[in-house]
Structures are given as C-alpha cells and as structure tokens.
Motif scaffolding. Structure first.
Motif, PDB file in Angstrom:
ATOM      1  N   ASP A 174       0.828  -1.215   0.000  1.00 59.49           N
ATOM      2  CA  ASP A 174       0.000   0.000   0.000  1.00 59.49           C
ATOM      3  C   ASP A 174       0.862   1.264   0.000  1.00 59.49           C
ATOM      4  O   ASP A 174       0.557   2.227  -0.710  1.00 59.49           O
ATOM      5  CB  ASP A 174      -0.939   0.008   1.224  1.00 59.49           C
ATOM      6  N   GLU A 175       1.919   1.261   0.805  1.00 58.15           N
ATOM      7  CA  GLU A 175       2.807   2.436   0.841  1.00 58.15           C
ATOM      8  C   GLU A 175       3.447   2.672  -0.523  1.00 58.15           C
ATOM      9  O   GLU A 175       3.571   3.813  -0.968  1.00 58.15           O
ATOM     10  CB  GLU A 175       3.932   2.218   1.862  1.00 58.15           C
ATOM     11  N   PHE A 176       3.848   1.577  -1.148  1.00 55.60           N
ATOM     12  CA  PHE A 176       4.485   1.717  -2.459  1.00 55.60           C
ATOM     13  C   PHE A 176       3.485   2.246  -3.486  1.00 55.60           C
ATOM     14  O   PHE A 176       3.787   3.167  -4.246  1.00 55.60           O
ATOM     15  CB  PHE A 176       5.064   0.372  -2.911  1.00 55.60           C
ATOM     16  N   LEU A 177       2.291   1.671  -3.489  1.00 49.88           N
ATOM     17  CA  LEU A 177       1.295   2.098  -4.479  1.00 49.88           C
ATOM     18  C   LEU A 177       0.904   3.566  -4.268  1.00 49.88           C
ATOM     19  O   LEU A 177       0.621   4.280  -5.225  1.00 49.88           O
ATOM     20  CB  LEU A 177       0.056   1.204  -4.404  1.00 49.88           C
ATOM     21  N   ALA A 178       0.902   4.009  -3.012  1.00 47.66           N
ATOM     22  CA  ALA A 178       0.501   5.387  -2.704  1.00 47.66           C
ATOM     23  C   ALA A 178       1.598   6.404  -3.004  1.00 47.66           C
ATOM     24  O   ALA A 178       1.333   7.617  -3.032  1.00 47.66           O
ATOM     25  CB  ALA A 178       0.100   5.494  -1.233  1.00 47.66           C
ATOM     26  N   ALA A 179       2.826   5.932  -3.222  1.00 43.53           N
ATOM     27  CA  ALA A 179       3.957   6.861  -3.365  1.00 43.53           C
ATOM     28  C   ALA A 179       4.021   7.449  -4.775  1.00 43.53           C
ATOM     29  O   ALA A 179       3.830   6.752  -5.766  1.00 43.53           O
ATOM     30  CB  ALA A 179       5.260   6.134  -3.051  1.00 43.53           C
ATOM     31  N   HIS A 216       6.936  -8.303  -1.682  1.00 49.73           N
ATOM     32  CA  HIS A 216       5.564  -7.883  -1.387  1.00 49.73           C
ATOM     33  C   HIS A 216       5.031  -6.887  -2.417  1.00 49.73           C
ATOM     34  O   HIS A 216       3.859  -6.518  -2.373  1.00 49.73           O
ATOM     35  CB  HIS A 216       5.482  -7.297   0.024  1.00 49.73           C
ATOM     36  N   LEU A 217       5.907  -6.428  -3.308  1.00 52.65           N
ATOM     37  CA  LEU A 217       5.465  -5.502  -4.365  1.00 52.65           C
ATOM     38  C   LEU A 217       5.048  -6.243  -5.625  1.00 52.65           C
ATOM     39  O   LEU A 217       4.284  -5.717  -6.440  1.00 52.65           O
ATOM     40  CB  LEU A 217       6.583  -4.526  -4.738  1.00 52.65           C
ATOM     41  N   ALA A 218       5.597  -7.441  -5.805  1.00 50.15           N
ATOM     42  CA  ALA A 218       5.357  -8.171  -7.050  1.00 50.15           C
ATOM     43  C   ALA A 218       4.049  -8.943  -6.938  1.00 50.15           C
ATOM     44  O   ALA A 218       4.034 -10.163  -6.724  1.00 50.15           O
ATOM     45  CB  ALA A 218       6.530  -9.118  -7.323  1.00 50.15           C
ATOM     46  N   ALA A 223       2.474  -0.224 -12.306  1.00 47.31           N
ATOM     47  CA  ALA A 223       2.894   0.702 -11.242  1.00 47.31           C
ATOM     48  C   ALA A 223       3.604   1.932 -11.802  1.00 47.31           C
ATOM     49  O   ALA A 223       4.392   2.576 -11.107  1.00 47.31           O
ATOM     50  CB  ALA A 223       3.794  -0.022 -10.240  1.00 47.31           C
ATOM     51  N   GLY A 224       3.315   2.270 -13.054  1.00 39.67           N
ATOM     52  CA  GLY A 224       3.998   3.403 -13.685  1.00 39.67           C
ATOM     53  C   GLY A 224       3.600   4.732 -13.063  1.00 39.67           C
ATOM     54  O   GLY A 224       2.709   4.810 -12.211  1.00 39.67           O
ATOM     55  N   GLY A 225       4.290   5.785 -13.502  1.00 34.40           N
ATOM     56  CA  GLY A 225       3.943   7.130 -13.053  1.00 34.40           C
ATOM     57  C   GLY A 225       4.652   7.571 -11.792  1.00 34.40           C
ATOM     58  O   GLY A 225       4.403   8.664 -11.290  1.00 34.40           O
ATOM     59  N   LYS A 226       5.522   6.727 -11.257  1.00 34.49           N
ATOM     60  CA  LYS A 226       6.282   7.118 -10.073  1.00 34.49           C
ATOM     61  C   LYS A 226       7.686   7.553 -10.476  1.00 34.49           C
ATOM     62  O   LYS A 226       8.229   7.041 -11.449  1.00 34.49           O
ATOM     63  CB  LYS A 226       6.437   5.940  -9.104  1.00 34.49           C
ATOM     64  N   ARG A 227       8.255   8.448  -9.695  1.00 31.74           N
ATOM     65  CA  ARG A 227       9.682   8.756  -9.837  1.00 31.74           C
ATOM     66  C   ARG A 227      10.423   7.821  -8.882  1.00 31.74           C
ATOM     67  O   ARG A 227      10.126   7.785  -7.681  1.00 31.74           O
ATOM     68  CB  ARG A 227       9.940  10.212  -9.468  1.00 31.74           C
ATOM     69  N   GLY A 269       6.541  -1.532 -14.498  1.00 35.18           N
ATOM     70  CA  GLY A 269       6.069  -0.337 -15.205  1.00 35.18           C
ATOM     71  C   GLY A 269       6.842   0.931 -14.939  1.00 35.18           C
ATOM     72  O   GLY A 269       6.366   2.023 -15.261  1.00 35.18           O
ATOM     73  N   ILE A 270       8.050   0.799 -14.367  1.00 42.05           N
ATOM     74  CA  ILE A 270       8.854   1.995 -14.084  1.00 42.05           C
ATOM     75  C   ILE A 270      10.198   1.844 -14.806  1.00 42.05           C
ATOM     76  O   ILE A 270      11.187   1.385 -14.216  1.00 42.05           O
ATOM     77  CB  ILE A 270       9.060   2.184 -12.559  1.00 42.05           C
TER      78      ILE A 270
END
Ligand SMILES: Cc1cc2nc3c(=O)[nH]c(=O)nc-3n(C[C@H](O)[C@H](O)[C@H](O)COP(=O)(O)O)c2cc1C
Length: 208
Positions: free
Chosen positions: A81-86, A110-112, A129-133, A168-169
């Motif tokens: 959840d923390e990763f997805l929210a970042a 836990h991200l995969a 999970a794209g769109g993150k820096r 996706g990054i």
C-alpha cells in the motif's frame, strides 16, 4: 504528494547508501514542501518473508489467524500500500554479495503482486505501477561499470532496474558511490560525489 524512503544497509551510521538516500530525500522535500514522507528502515524492521506459512495464513478466515499471522499480513499489505501510494520512491540499495540485501529482496517480494503492480495477458506482461519517480541510492565496495571485468556479476543495480521496469517503471534514476572499499580517501570522494549528485535531485514534481 507522497514520498516513500527505504533504507536497507546493515551498517547504520557508517552506511554510504543511507547518507546518499537521505541527501536525495532532503533535496526533494526542499523542492516539494508539501510532500509527505514515509520512512522504512528494513534493517531495523524487516518486512516479513514471503513464505508458505504467510500464503497459508492468507487463506484463513481473518478471525482464525494467530496474532503473528495477522501481524505479518498487515505488515506485508502495508508494504504494498505504501508503495502504491507513493509518487516518489527513494531506495538506499547497497551491494551485498553481488546482489541486494536480503531485507530489500523481502520488501520487493511484497510488491510483485499480479493484478496490483503487473498483469499477464495474451499480449504479454504489463506493468501497472507506472507514473512514479524512482531513485536508487547505490553503494558498492568495488567497481562494476560496463567496461569492468566485474560487470557480469553486478546483480544489484541491474536486478533493481529489471524489477522496476517489469512493474512499469522503466526510467529509474541511479546515484552511485562505487569503489568505497578501495581505501578511505576513495570512499570519501565517492561518498561526497554521490551526496552532491543526490542533492541535485530536488526538482519540483507536479501534484498527481
Ligand atoms: C555483507 C556485505 C557484503 C558485501 N558484498 C559486497 C560485494 O559483493 N561486492 C562489493 O563490491 N562490495 C560488497 N560489500 C561492500 C559494500 O557494497 C559497501 O560497503 C557499501 O558501502 C555498502 O553500502 P552501505 O555502506 O550503505 O551499507 C559488502 C559489504 C557487506 C557489509
């Protein structure tokens, strides 16, 4: 805007990657004053291992889970959840034994999650999970550049780039301190260079 800051070095105050990741976070926060920072120190508080026991616990009715099982599932879900929210993720990523610290691998496990960060279809794999820096603060005792004889055993930065591309990054930014075990002078020079580079990462991001 949310920034997730991860450290994984076992070397505490002597860590190079912790200093570099901290410099990146300070610079980004200065350029984005409203940013909310969530910090995880994977050495102090490792994420639970992905395991058969954890998978089995997920299949139980929540009321039938033991306290340990419930805690591990809550922790594992919080990692995702923390990763997805970042919007921005900064990861202190040392090279240990040619790869990454096992705690960082546990966190990544836990991200995969299919359907959350990637999906398979007849068209192939799609990263979700794209769109993150995403910034890696990398540190290594030796040298592993493309021209180095050690390049083939560099499974740290290449693994992380491959993993984040998969979800996706593709455009991971890497700040690297290399050769820190080549002597104190070299270590200081590599650290100073990487910290200075990290301090320049503070461009303002558009709110999502
Ligand atoms: C357990 C351990 C394993 C290491 N393995 C390697 C290695 O395989 N290759 C290398 O170049 N340096 C290796 N080193 C040196 C580290 O990459 C170097 O000290 C780096 O600064 C670690 O990042 P940190 O200071 O943030 O912990 C290792 C260090 C430790 C503590």
């Amino acid at each position: 805007m949310n920034l997730l800051h991860i450290d994984s070095s076992i070397l505490g105050d002597h860590s190079v990657s912790r200093k570099v990741s901290a410099a990146a976070v300070v610079a980004i926060v200065a350029a984005n004053p409203g940013v909310k920072v969530t910090y995880r120190d994977l050495d102090a508080a490792p994420a639970p291992h992905q395991s058969g026991a954890l998978l089995a616990a997920r299949l139980l009715d929540p009321g039938a889970r033991s306290a340990d099982q419930a805690r591990d599932i809550t922790e594992a879900d919080a990692v995702l959840d923390e990763f997805l929210a970042a919007d921005i993720v900064v990861i202190g990523a040392p090279m240990y034994n040619f790869g990454i610290p096992s705690t960082l691998k546990s966190w990544i496990d836990h991200l995969a999650i299919a359907g959350k960060t990637f999906s398979y279809s007849e068209a192939g794999v799609q990263g979700l999970a794209g769109g993150k820096r995403l910034i890696l603060a990398s540190s290594r005792g030796g040298f592993y550049g493309a021209d180095s004889p050690m390049a083939a055993v560099q499974h740290q930065e290449s693994y992380l780039r491959d993993f984040f591309r998969f979800i996706g990054i593709p455009d991971v930014e890497v700040v690297s301190a290399e050769g820190v075990n080549y002597g104190p002078d070299h270590k200081q020079k590599a650290l100073d260079g990487a910290v200075a580079e990290a301090a320049n990462l503070g461009r303002a991001l558009q709110a999502a």
